[in-house]
Scaffold this motif. Sequence first.
Motif, PDB file in Angstrom:
ATOM      1  N   ALA A   1      -9.203   4.590   2.093  1.00  0.00           N
ATOM      2  CA  ALA A   1      -8.286   5.735   2.119  1.00  0.00           C
ATOM      3  C   ALA A   1      -7.010   5.403   2.876  1.00  0.00           C
ATOM      4  N   ALA A   2      -7.139   4.643   3.959  1.00  0.00           N
ATOM      5  CA  ALA A   2      -5.983   4.289   4.781  1.00  0.00           C
ATOM      6  C   ALA A   2      -6.415   3.263   5.816  1.00  0.00           C
TER       7      ALA A   2
ATOM      8  N   GLN B   1      -3.833   3.083  -8.726  1.00  0.00           N
ATOM      9  CA  GLN B   1      -4.613   3.942  -7.844  1.00  0.00           C
ATOM     10  C   GLN B   1      -5.834   3.195  -7.345  1.00  0.00           C
TER      11      GLN B   1
ATOM     12  N   ASN C   1       0.474   5.430   0.365  1.00  0.00           N
ATOM     13  CA  ASN C   1      -0.295   6.673   0.543  1.00  0.00           C
ATOM     14  C   ASN C   1       0.593   7.817   0.078  1.00  0.00           C
TER      15      ASN C   1
ATOM     16  N   CYS D   1       0.738  11.700   0.050  1.00  0.00           N
ATOM     17  CA  CYS D   1       0.077  12.794   0.772  1.00  0.00           C
ATOM     18  C   CYS D   1       0.869  14.086   0.562  1.00  0.00           C
TER      19      CYS D   1
ATOM     20  N   PRO E   1     -11.705   6.151  -6.105  1.00  0.00           N
ATOM     21  CA  PRO E   1     -12.161   7.126  -5.098  1.00  0.00           C
ATOM     22  C   PRO E   1     -13.158   6.558  -4.082  1.00  0.00           C
ATOM     23  N   ASP E   2     -13.923   5.540  -4.471  1.00  0.00           N
ATOM     24  CA  ASP E   2     -14.870   4.955  -3.516  1.00  0.00           C
ATOM     25  C   ASP E   2     -14.248   3.801  -2.731  1.00  0.00           C
TER      26      ASP E   2
ATOM     27  N   TYR F   1      -3.852  16.630   1.064  1.00  0.00           N
ATOM     28  CA  TYR F   1      -4.382  15.901  -0.085  1.00  0.00           C
ATOM     29  C   TYR F   1      -3.750  14.517  -0.047  1.00  0.00           C
ATOM     30  N   GLN F   2      -4.577  13.480  -0.259  1.00  0.00           N
ATOM     31  CA  GLN F   2      -4.090  12.124  -0.114  1.00  0.00           C
ATOM     32  C   GLN F   2      -4.676  11.236  -1.193  1.00  0.00           C
ATOM     33  N   ARG F   3      -3.847  10.308  -1.695  1.00  0.00           N
ATOM     34  CA  ARG F   3      -4.289   9.317  -2.674  1.00  0.00           C
ATOM     35  C   ARG F   3      -3.640   7.990  -2.317  1.00  0.00           C
ATOM     36  N   LEU F   4      -4.407   6.918  -2.394  1.00  0.00           N
ATOM     37  CA  LEU F   4      -3.921   5.591  -2.059  1.00  0.00           C
ATOM     38  C   LEU F   4      -3.656   4.782  -3.323  1.00  0.00           C
TER      39      LEU F   4
ATOM     40  N   TRP G   1       0.851  -1.192   0.000  1.00  0.00           N
ATOM     41  CA  TRP G   1       0.000   0.000   0.000  1.00  0.00           C
ATOM     42  C   TRP G   1       0.880   1.233   0.000  1.00  0.00           C
TER      43      TRP G   1
END
Length: 145
Positions: free
Chosen positions: A103-104, A96, A71, A73, A99-100, A81-84, A69
């Motif tokens: 998150a962490a 990626q 993250n 940020c 979006p649904d 702003y964060q993307r996993l 994983w």
Amino acid sequence: MIPYRPRRTRSLGVTRLGGWTVKVIGIAAEAELPDDFDVETALQAAERELPHQGGIAFVIVQRGDEALWVNVCRWQADVLYQRLWRAEPGGAGLRQVPPDGPAACVWALLAIDGERRAWIEHVLARPHDPDFTGYLAADPLSGPA
């Protein structure tokens, strides 16, 4: 559901990506922290994710039980702003998370909270003289998380 167990969490240093200064944090479900290959894979994802203008960011690289994983940020004033991103175990194909999707996890959230506290102390509490060097050096997570 499995019982909570602390995970090894450590700073893996600071690097530059374009105009970004990026803290790298490693988390491991087992004894071994993410290796150089995992970190390089994560930084490639960060390079694709971070906008061109530059700034300060942090990347959490977590070798979990079911996946790698990442993250990505970045700070913009008092907003994170964060993307996993996720890859199958042993794979380099980070994708990626939609979006649904998640998150962490609880371990990454602890690292994010540590970064939040360091950002407040070194940057937001000093609006006329932010200590970016102090923020980048802060390692609020130097034990199991």
